[in-house]
Scaffold this motif. Structure first.
Motif, PDB file in Angstrom:
ATOM      1  N   LEU A  87      57.121 -23.733 -46.980  1.00  0.00           N
ATOM      2  CA  LEU A  87      56.955 -23.799 -45.248  1.00  0.00           C
ATOM      3  C   LEU A  87      55.547 -22.749 -44.796  1.00  0.00           C
ATOM      4  N   LYS A  88      55.437 -22.491 -43.832  1.00  0.00           N
ATOM      5  CA  LYS A  88      54.656 -21.514 -43.219  1.00  0.00           C
ATOM      6  C   LYS A  88      55.485 -20.339 -42.778  1.00  0.00           C
ATOM      7  N   LEU A 134      47.277 -21.502 -50.574  1.00  0.00           N
ATOM      8  CA  LEU A 134      48.618 -21.625 -50.352  1.00  0.00           C
ATOM      9  C   LEU A 134      48.629 -19.818 -51.153  1.00  0.00           C
ATOM     10  N   TYR A 135      49.034 -18.895 -50.174  1.00  0.00           N
ATOM     11  CA  TYR A 135      49.037 -17.783 -50.201  1.00  0.00           C
ATOM     12  C   TYR A 135      49.899 -17.439 -51.257  1.00  0.00           C
ATOM     13  N   ALA A 191      59.706 -11.852 -38.878  1.00  0.00           N
ATOM     14  CA  ALA A 191      60.929 -11.238 -40.130  1.00  0.00           C
ATOM     15  C   ALA A 191      60.886 -12.475 -41.074  1.00  0.00           C
ATOM     16  N   VAL A 192      60.862 -14.156 -40.657  1.00  0.00           N
ATOM     17  CA  VAL A 192      60.452 -14.572 -42.678  1.00  0.00           C
ATOM     18  C   VAL A 192      59.246 -14.289 -43.234  1.00  0.00           C
ATOM     19  N   ALA A 193      58.190 -14.068 -42.411  1.00  0.00           N
ATOM     20  CA  ALA A 193      56.825 -13.499 -43.453  1.00  0.00           C
ATOM     21  C   ALA A 193      58.084 -12.387 -44.070  1.00  0.00           C
ATOM     22  N   PRO A 227      52.037 -12.602 -45.205  1.00  0.00           N
ATOM     23  CA  PRO A 227      51.508 -12.440 -44.006  1.00  0.00           C
ATOM     24  C   PRO A 227      51.957 -12.862 -43.087  1.00  0.00           C
ATOM     25  N   GLN A 228      51.985 -13.066 -41.922  1.00  0.00           N
ATOM     26  CA  GLN A 228      52.646 -13.972 -41.143  1.00  0.00           C
ATOM     27  C   GLN A 228      52.023 -14.762 -40.909  1.00  0.00           C
ATOM     28  N   GLY A 229      51.853 -16.601 -41.044  1.00  0.00           N
ATOM     29  CA  GLY A 229      50.958 -17.259 -41.138  1.00  0.00           C
ATOM     30  C   GLY A 229      51.114 -17.714 -42.725  1.00  0.00           C
ATOM     31  N   ALA A 230      51.323 -17.759 -43.586  1.00  0.00           N
ATOM     32  CA  ALA A 230      50.604 -17.490 -44.804  1.00  0.00           C
ATOM     33  C   ALA A 230      51.408 -18.677 -45.426  1.00  0.00           C
TER      34      ALA A 230
END
Length: 284
Positions: free
Chosen positions: A260-261, A133-134, A266-268, A274-277
């Protein structure tokens, strides 16, 4: 989270996909997109929240197209494959509460809005199980779950809710809390409804409750009084997915844990990851 610049094209692209799923008539598709453009112009503004703005546009499209659930086939496919994958995971893994949290987060990949294909589920789950998990505040979540009296679990997408069932099962094992599991009042994109939760036996984990609306996330001006009371009395709120993040991140409520992922930029950006985290993060 207020709209970012990417949200306009995202809403428009989802409208296009909805129209294509709902009808093969090219003239009807054309008229539907003219309607979508008008509603987007009304709902997309500086203070708009993407989940709420998008939902209002989509519901008007549903009405115009005479199709109250254009995602039915997509949800059925997601359900079929998610059930199979979750069954394999239960047989393959030793699942403790931390693993259950990670699986609930991984299940968040089942999302029409980012073009996810259910057929990719098993492969992507296997790949993400190898990732850390990031942002990992799961120890804090587990501690709160153990000691709390009322838990509110906010579901996200159909298919994903089978991954939620693993976490809800583990929560029941470590906590004596009263658990409420929330779904939408009726169909909106591929979100879980109270009907889905009842059909799939989620009463075994807690009390099923409707948000009182079909709007994605928790739109405070739209929720029912019954749901508002549960929201107010909950000691811990587990909020799955981007729609719940978009709405609940507008308030700094430390009872909320986002699982969430971060699938879109925008959510990242809103989460600072990072996107995809993969993220388990407290709302503070």
């Amino acid at each position: 989270m207020k709209v970012h610049y990417e949200c306009l094209t995202c809403i428009a692209n989802q409208c296009k996909k909805i129209v294509e799923m709902a009808t093969k008539d090219l003239e009807e598709r054309r008229k539907a997109m003219f309607l979508a453009a008008k509603v987007i112009a009304r709902e997309y503004h500086e203070d708009a929240i993407p989940a709420i703005a998008g939902s209002k546009v989509f519901l008007e499209l549903y009405k115009f197209l005479g199709n109250d659930d254009p995602f039915r086939e997509y949800k059925e496919k997601s359900t079929e494959i998610a059930k199979k994958v979750v069954s394999l995971l239960r047989n393959k893994l030793e699942i403790d509460i931390k693993t259950a949290i990670k699986l609930a987060i991984i299940g968040n990949i089942i999302d029409f809005s980012v073009g996810f294909s259910p057929e990719d589920l098993e492969r992507q789950v296997e790949e993400m199980l190898k990732e850390d998990l990031y942002v990992d505040e799961s120890d804090e979540l587990i501690e709160k779950v153990r000691e709390t009296e009322v838990i509110l679990y906010l579901t996200d997408n159909v298919g994903e809710h089978y991954f939620d069932s693993i976490l809800l099962e583990k929560i029941r094992e470590i906590s004596k809390a009263e658990i409420y599991i929330a779904g939408k009042e009726g169909p909106i994109i591929n979100d879980v409804t109270v009907e889905d939760l009842r059909r799939d036996g989620f009463e075994r984990f807690g009390k099923i409750i409707s948000t009182g609306t079909r709007i994605v996330g928790i739109p405070f001006n739209e929720i029912s009084e019954e749901f508002r009371k549960v929201l107010e009395k909950a000691d811990v709120i587990i909020a799955k997915g981007q729609g719940n993040f978009e709405t609940l991140s507008e308030i700094k409520d430390e009872r909320v844990f986002f699982l969430l992922k971060a699938k879109c930029p925008a959510v990242a950006r809103g989460l600072g990851v990072p996107q995809g985290a993969l993220v388990c993060k407290r709302n503070i």
